[in-house]
Design an enzyme around this catalytic site. Structure first.
Site, mmCIF file in Angstrom:
data_model
loop_
_atom_site.group_PDB
_atom_site.id
_atom_site.type_symbol
_atom_site.label_atom_id
_atom_site.label_comp_id
_atom_site.label_asym_id
_atom_site.label_seq_id
_atom_site.Cartn_x
_atom_site.Cartn_y
_atom_site.Cartn_z
ATOM 1 N N ARG A 224 -0.728 7.722 -0.401
ATOM 2 C CA ARG A 224 -0.504 9.013 -1.040
ATOM 3 C C ARG A 224 -1.170 10.101 -0.203
ATOM 4 O O ARG A 224 -2.280 9.918 0.306
ATOM 5 C CB ARG A 224 -1.076 9.035 -2.464
ATOM 6 C CG ARG A 224 -0.290 8.168 -3.456
ATOM 7 C CD ARG A 224 1.062 8.791 -3.746
ATOM 8 N NE ARG A 224 1.885 8.018 -4.671
ATOM 9 C CZ ARG A 224 2.822 7.150 -4.308
ATOM 10 N NH1 ARG A 224 3.045 6.909 -3.028
ATOM 11 N NH2 ARG A 224 3.541 6.518 -5.212
ATOM 12 N N HIS A 272 8.002 9.780 4.740
ATOM 13 C CA HIS A 272 7.888 9.018 3.486
ATOM 14 C C HIS A 272 8.909 7.877 3.458
ATOM 15 O O HIS A 272 9.660 7.697 2.502
ATOM 16 C CB HIS A 272 8.086 9.929 2.275
ATOM 17 C CG HIS A 272 7.426 9.401 1.024
ATOM 18 N ND1 HIS A 272 6.801 10.213 0.119
ATOM 19 C CD2 HIS A 272 7.293 8.136 0.541
ATOM 20 C CE1 HIS A 272 6.321 9.475 -0.877
ATOM 21 N NE2 HIS A 272 6.611 8.205 -0.631
#
Length: 309
Positions: A224, A272
Site C-alpha cells: 500500500r 499497481h
C-alpha cells in the site's frame, strides 16, 4: 433461491457472472446473480468499493459482504456496514503476487539493471552473492506475505518477517510489535512491504526506520502506498542510504507525472500491477464463502473491524 447482488463496475459483471453461476451450480446452490435487486431481498453482496453502493442499511437480510479486493481500507470504515465483511484472497492473486515479488527480488539480488541499462558498455565482472547470503525481510505476514516468504525461502534466501502480532511460521524468523521492527529491518538488504493500510501502519517506513536498514539496501512495495513516507524515502534514495526502490502502489494513483519518483533512475514505478483478482479463481472463493454462509460455518478471510484488515 439465494439472491446475490453484484455491486461492482458493470464491465466486471460480464467477467464474474459465468464463473459465479457455474461454481454455485456445481456446489448445488440455487442462486440468482444480478446487478439490480431490492436491498431487503439480498442474501449476499459481492462488492467493490468503487461501486455506487455505499449505504448498507437497507440490506437487512444480507448475511455477508464479499469484497473483490484484497485491501479493505476503503470500506472498513463505512458505518452503515454492519454485516460480516470478507476480503479477497484467491489463489490467482496469491500466485501473481509471489511471481511479481520473486521476480523483482531476483532482479535486485542479481543486479540485472546494471546490464540492461549500460550505455557505456562497461564490462564489469562482478558476481552477486548467493541467495543464502542476501537477507530479505517481509513486513506483513498475512496470506500474501507468507506465500512470498515460502517462495523466497525455497530459493535459499534467509527470510525474516514482521507483523504487528506474534506469529510462528515454520522456516521463517518472525518478529512482531514495535520492539521487533528494528530487528526485522537491521538485516534487510531487500525489504518487501505487504502490510495493510491502517492508521497503525501508515508511514511505517519513515526517516527513522529507513536509517535502521543497512546502507545500500533495496525496497520493494507492492502493498500500500501510505506505508511509505515519500519525502523520507526520496531523501534516503538521494543520499544513497537506500540504493533502489521498486514501487507498485502510491498514495495518489495514477502517480502524477510530475512526481519525483518518475525522475530518479534508481526508482522503478509500476502501475499497481503486482497482482490482481482473477475472476475464475476469485469466483471459487466467493462461492466457498456463500456455501459456508448457508451452512453457518465460519467465513474465509473475515475482516477484523478493530484491526482494519
Amino acid at each position: 433461491m439465494i439472491n446475490i447482488l453484484f455491486a461492482a463496475p458493470p464491465e466486471q459483471f460480464e467477467l464474474y457472472e459465468p464463473p459465479l453461476r457455474q461454481g454455485l451450480a456445481q456446489r448445488g446452490i440455487q442462486a440468482d446473480v444480478t446487478t439490480d435487486y431490492p436491498p431487503a431481498d439480498i442474501d449476499y453482496v459481492v462488492y467493490a468499493p468503487s461501486s455506487t453502493l455505499q449505504d448498507f442499511t437497507p440490506y437487512t437480510r444480507c448475511k455477508a459482504v464479499l469484497s473483490l479486493w484484497a485491501g479493505v481500507e476503503k470500506i472498513v470504515g463505512n458505518k452503515s456496514l454492519t454485516q460480516p465483511l470478507c476480503r479477497m484472497v484467491d489463489s490467482g492473486l496469491r500466485q501473481g503476487m509471489v511471481e511479481w515479488v520473486v521476480g523483482h527480488t531476483l532482479r535486485y539480488h542479481l543486479g540485472i539493471d546494471q546490464h540492461i541499462i549500460n550505455p557505456d558498455r562497461s564490462w564489469r565482472e562482478i558476481h552477486p552473492p548467493l541467495a543464502r547470503d542476501r537477507p530479505v525481510t517481509i513486513l506483513g505476514l498475512g496470506a500474501l506475505g507468507q506465500a512470498c516468504a515460502v517462495a523466497l525461502t525455497a530459493l535459499n534466501f534467509p527470510v525474516s518477517g514482521w507483523s504487528r502480532r506474534p506469529k510462528q511460521i515454520h522456516g521463517l524468523t518472525c518478529h512482531h510489535g514495535p520492539d521487533g521492527l528494528q530487528a526485522a529491518l537491521q538485516s534487510a538488504e531487500i525489504l518487501i512491504l505487504l502490510l495493510p493500510d491502517t492508521p497503525e501502519t501508515e508511514h511505517v517506513i519513515n526517516a527513522r526506520t529507513l536509517m535502521q536498514m543497512p546502507r545500500g539496501s533495496t525496497i520493494i512495495n507492492p502493498g500500500r502506498g501510505p506505508l511509505i513516507d515519500d519525502a523520507a524515502l526520496l531523501s534516503a534514495l538521494e543520499q544513497g542510504h537506500i540504493s533502489a526502490a521498486c514501487l507498485d502502489v502510491f498514495r495518489v494513483e495514477p502517480l502524477p507525472q510530475d512526481h519525483p519518483y518518475w525522475q530518479l533512475p534508481n526508482v522503478t514505478v509500476t502501475p499497481h500491477i503486482a497482482s490482481g483478482t482473477r475472476p475464475v479463481t476469485a469466483a471459487e472463493v466467493l462461492v466457498e464463502n456463500i456455501v459456508r454462509g448457508e451452512k453457518g460455518a465460519p467465513f474465509l478471510h473475515l475482516v477484523d473491524r478493530t484491526a482494519g484488515y
